[in-house]
Scaffold this active site. Sequence first.
Site, mmCIF file in Angstrom:
data_model
loop_
_atom_site.group_PDB
_atom_site.id
_atom_site.type_symbol
_atom_site.label_atom_id
_atom_site.label_comp_id
_atom_site.label_asym_id
_atom_site.label_seq_id
_atom_site.Cartn_x
_atom_site.Cartn_y
_atom_site.Cartn_z
ATOM 1 N N ALA A 220 -7.810 39.720 -1.593
ATOM 2 C CA ALA A 220 -6.356 39.604 -1.496
ATOM 3 C C ALA A 220 -6.047 38.122 -1.289
ATOM 4 O O ALA A 220 -6.902 37.361 -0.812
ATOM 5 C CB ALA A 220 -5.849 40.440 -0.330
ATOM 6 N N GLY B 2 -10.428 42.539 -1.097
ATOM 7 C CA GLY B 2 -9.644 43.353 -2.025
ATOM 8 C C GLY B 2 -10.292 43.477 -3.401
ATOM 9 O O GLY B 2 -10.025 44.443 -4.121
ATOM 10 N N GLU C 204 -12.839 46.141 -3.035
ATOM 11 C CA GLU C 204 -12.063 47.389 -2.895
ATOM 12 C C GLU C 204 -11.500 47.841 -4.241
ATOM 13 O O GLU C 204 -11.475 49.026 -4.555
ATOM 14 C CB GLU C 204 -10.940 47.189 -1.870
ATOM 15 N N GLU D 135 -13.424 40.586 5.684
ATOM 16 C CA GLU D 135 -12.185 40.614 6.470
ATOM 17 C C GLU D 135 -12.383 40.346 7.959
ATOM 18 O O GLU D 135 -11.571 39.646 8.570
ATOM 19 C CB GLU D 135 -11.462 41.960 6.295
HETATM 20 N N1 DAK Z 1 -7.000 34.007 -1.725
HETATM 21 C C1 DAK Z 1 -6.370 32.887 -2.147
HETATM 22 N N2 DAK Z 1 -6.972 31.891 -2.784
HETATM 23 C C2 DAK Z 1 -8.294 31.997 -3.025
HETATM 24 C C3 DAK Z 1 -9.029 33.142 -2.593
HETATM 25 C C4 DAK Z 1 -8.318 34.216 -1.924
HETATM 26 N N3 DAK Z 1 -8.902 35.337 -1.520
HETATM 27 N N4 DAK Z 1 -10.318 32.961 -2.953
HETATM 28 C C5 DAK Z 1 -10.381 31.748 -3.568
HETATM 29 N N5 DAK Z 1 -9.165 31.170 -3.614
HETATM 30 C C6 DAK Z 1 -8.807 29.863 -4.181
HETATM 31 C C7 DAK Z 1 -9.300 28.724 -3.297
HETATM 32 O O1 DAK Z 1 -8.411 28.477 -2.228
HETATM 33 C C8 DAK Z 1 -9.357 27.568 -4.290
HETATM 34 O O2 DAK Z 1 -8.055 27.093 -4.497
HETATM 35 P P1 DAK Z 1 -7.769 25.484 -4.591
HETATM 36 O O3 DAK Z 1 -8.284 24.904 -3.326
HETATM 37 O O4 DAK Z 1 -8.549 25.029 -5.821
HETATM 38 O O5 DAK Z 1 -6.277 25.395 -4.761
HETATM 39 C C9 DAK Z 1 -9.780 28.256 -5.589
HETATM 40 O O6 DAK Z 1 -9.483 29.661 -5.422
HETATM 41 C C10 DAK Z 1 -11.265 28.116 -5.868
HETATM 42 O O7 DAK Z 1 -11.961 28.568 -4.713
HETATM 43 P P2 DAK Z 1 -13.077 27.671 -3.968
HETATM 44 O O8 DAK Z 1 -12.835 26.232 -4.185
HETATM 45 O O9 DAK Z 1 -13.162 28.170 -2.580
HETATM 46 O O10 DAK Z 1 -14.359 28.071 -4.808
HETATM 47 P P3 DAK Z 1 -15.866 28.142 -4.288
HETATM 48 O O11 DAK Z 1 -16.703 28.355 -5.496
HETATM 49 O O12 DAK Z 1 -16.176 26.970 -3.416
HETATM 50 O O13 DAK Z 1 -15.943 29.451 -3.377
HETATM 51 C C11 DAK Z 1 -15.514 31.749 -2.785
HETATM 52 C C12 DAK Z 1 -15.729 30.719 -3.922
HETATM 53 C C13 DAK Z 1 -15.127 33.103 -3.450
HETATM 54 C C14 DAK Z 1 -16.824 31.946 -2.018
HETATM 55 C C15 DAK Z 1 -14.413 31.235 -1.833
HETATM 56 O O14 DAK Z 1 -13.279 30.897 -2.624
HETATM 57 C C16 DAK Z 1 -13.995 32.245 -0.819
HETATM 58 O O15 DAK Z 1 -14.693 32.485 0.170
HETATM 59 N N6 DAK Z 1 -12.825 32.851 -1.060
HETATM 60 C C17 DAK Z 1 -12.237 33.786 -0.120
HETATM 61 C C18 DAK Z 1 -12.963 35.096 -0.182
HETATM 62 C C19 DAK Z 1 -12.436 36.082 0.802
HETATM 63 O O16 DAK Z 1 -12.530 35.889 2.023
HETATM 64 N N7 DAK Z 1 -11.871 37.106 0.283
HETATM 65 C C20 DAK Z 1 -11.371 38.196 1.092
HETATM 66 C C21 DAK Z 1 -9.945 37.972 1.327
HETATM 67 S S1 DAK Z 1 -9.391 39.134 2.559
HETATM 68 C C22 DAK Z 1 -4.428 44.278 4.093
HETATM 69 C C23 DAK Z 1 -4.425 44.210 2.747
HETATM 70 C C24 DAK Z 1 -5.473 43.656 2.089
HETATM 71 C C25 DAK Z 1 -6.526 43.105 2.752
HETATM 72 C C26 DAK Z 1 -6.513 43.156 4.114
HETATM 73 C C27 DAK Z 1 -5.497 43.743 4.780
HETATM 74 N N8 DAK Z 1 -3.346 44.859 4.738
HETATM 75 C C28 DAK Z 1 -2.084 44.205 4.673
HETATM 76 C C29 DAK Z 1 -3.467 46.095 5.481
HETATM 77 C C30 DAK Z 1 -7.580 42.440 2.023
HETATM 78 C C31 DAK Z 1 -8.111 41.330 2.524
HETATM 79 C C32 DAK Z 1 -8.938 40.453 1.728
HETATM 80 O O17 DAK Z 1 -9.220 40.646 0.566
#
Ligand code: DAK
Length: 259
Positions: free
Chosen positions: A64, A109, A112, A132
Site C-alpha cells: 500500500a 498490500g 495480499e 507491516e
Molecule cells: N509506498 C509508497 N512508495 C513506495 C513504496 C510504498 N509501499 N514502495 C516503494 N516506493 C517508492 C519509494 O519511495 C521510491 O520513491 P522515490 O524515492 O524514487 O520517489 C521508489 O518507490 C523506488 O523505491 P526504492 O528507492 O525504495 O527502491 P529500492 O530498490 O531501494 O527498494 C523496496 C525497494 C521494495 C525494498 C523498498 O522500496 C521498500 O521497502 N518499499 C516499501 C515496502 C513496504 O514496506 N511495503 C509495505 C507497505 S505497508 C491498512 C491497509 C493496508 C495496509 C495496512 C493497513 N488499513 C488501512 C487497515 C497495507 C500496508 C502495506 O502494504
Amino acid sequence: MTHILFEKKGNVAVAAIDRPKALNALNSEVLEDLNTLLDGIEADSEIRVLILTGSGEKAFVAGADIGEMSALTKAEGEAFGKKGNDVFRRLETLPIPTVAAVNGYALGGGCELSMACDIRICSETAVFGQPETGLGITPGFGGTQRLSRLVGPGMAKQLIYSAKNIKADEALRIGLVNAVYPQEELMAQAEKLAETIARNAPIAVRACKRAINEGLELPMDEAIALEEKLFGSCFETEDQKEGMTAFLEKRRHEPYRDR
Ligand code: DAK
C-alpha cells in the site's frame, strides 16, 4: 484506468498495475482502477481467465502507498482499509479464475493482492513479505487471514510477526506460490496456464472455483452438499453434453462455448 495496463488475448485478460514511480504501490487511485478493471471483466463474457501482474521488472506491487497512508487519521485509515478490502474481496470472489504472475516485490498490500488471486506463480526475482509490523501497523488488506489459510497459521505468524521478507524459493517451499520461473519466462508461463484453463468448460471451471472457495468456509457435510449441487448444475449445460459425447465418440470435443 490511469494505473492499469490492460490487454485481452483471446479468452485471457492480462492486467498490469502500472505506477512505476512508486514500484506499483497501491494508492486510492490504483484501488479505484482495480474496481473499474473488475467492472469491465465482469461485463465481458469472452474473458475466462484474468492474469494480474506488475508493470516493469522490479515490482509486482511494493505495498500500500506509505506516503498516502502516513497522514491518515483513524477514520481515514479505516476507510482506506475498507476500500482495499472491498476490492480484494471482489477479486477473490470474481467468478472466473485469476492468476497472479508475481514479477518482483510483492510486499504488504502487494503480497495480499497476490493472495486474493486463485493461483500464484512468480519469477526467480520475486520477494514476498508482510512488513507491516515494522511500520507500526497490522496487515490491512486481509493478510492475516489469507496468509494463514494458504501457508498455515504457524508460518503466517512467523512471517507477519517478524516482518521478514522471503525470496521465491522459500515462497515455493512453503506453498505460497505454485511455481517459480526465470523472469523472462514468467508471462509466457502465466499465459500458457491461463490458456489451458480457458480451454476447459468455463461453467464447470467457475463452479469449481465456487465449490473450493465457498466450501472451505463450510463444515464438510455442507461443503460436500454444495459440491453436489454445483456438479448437478453442470448437467444442464451444452458443454457437459459435448464433453461427454466427444469422449464416447472418441473424438476431440468442440471448443467449449460457455453454455
Ligand atoms: N509506498 C509508497 N512508495 C513506495 C513504496 C510504498 N509501499 N514502495 C516503494 N516506493 C517508492 C519509494 O519511495 C521510491 O520513491 P522515490 O524515492 O524514487 O520517489 C521508489 O518507490 C523506488 O523505491 P526504492 O528507492 O525504495 O527502491 P529500492 O530498490 O531501494 O527498494 C523496496 C525497494 C521494495 C525494498 C523498498 O522500496 C521498500 O521497502 N518499499 C516499501 C515496502 C513496504 O514496506 N511495503 C509495505 C507497505 S505497508 C491498512 C491497509 C493496508 C495496509 C495496512 C493497513 N488499513 C488501512 C487497515 C497495507 C500496508 C502495506 O502494504
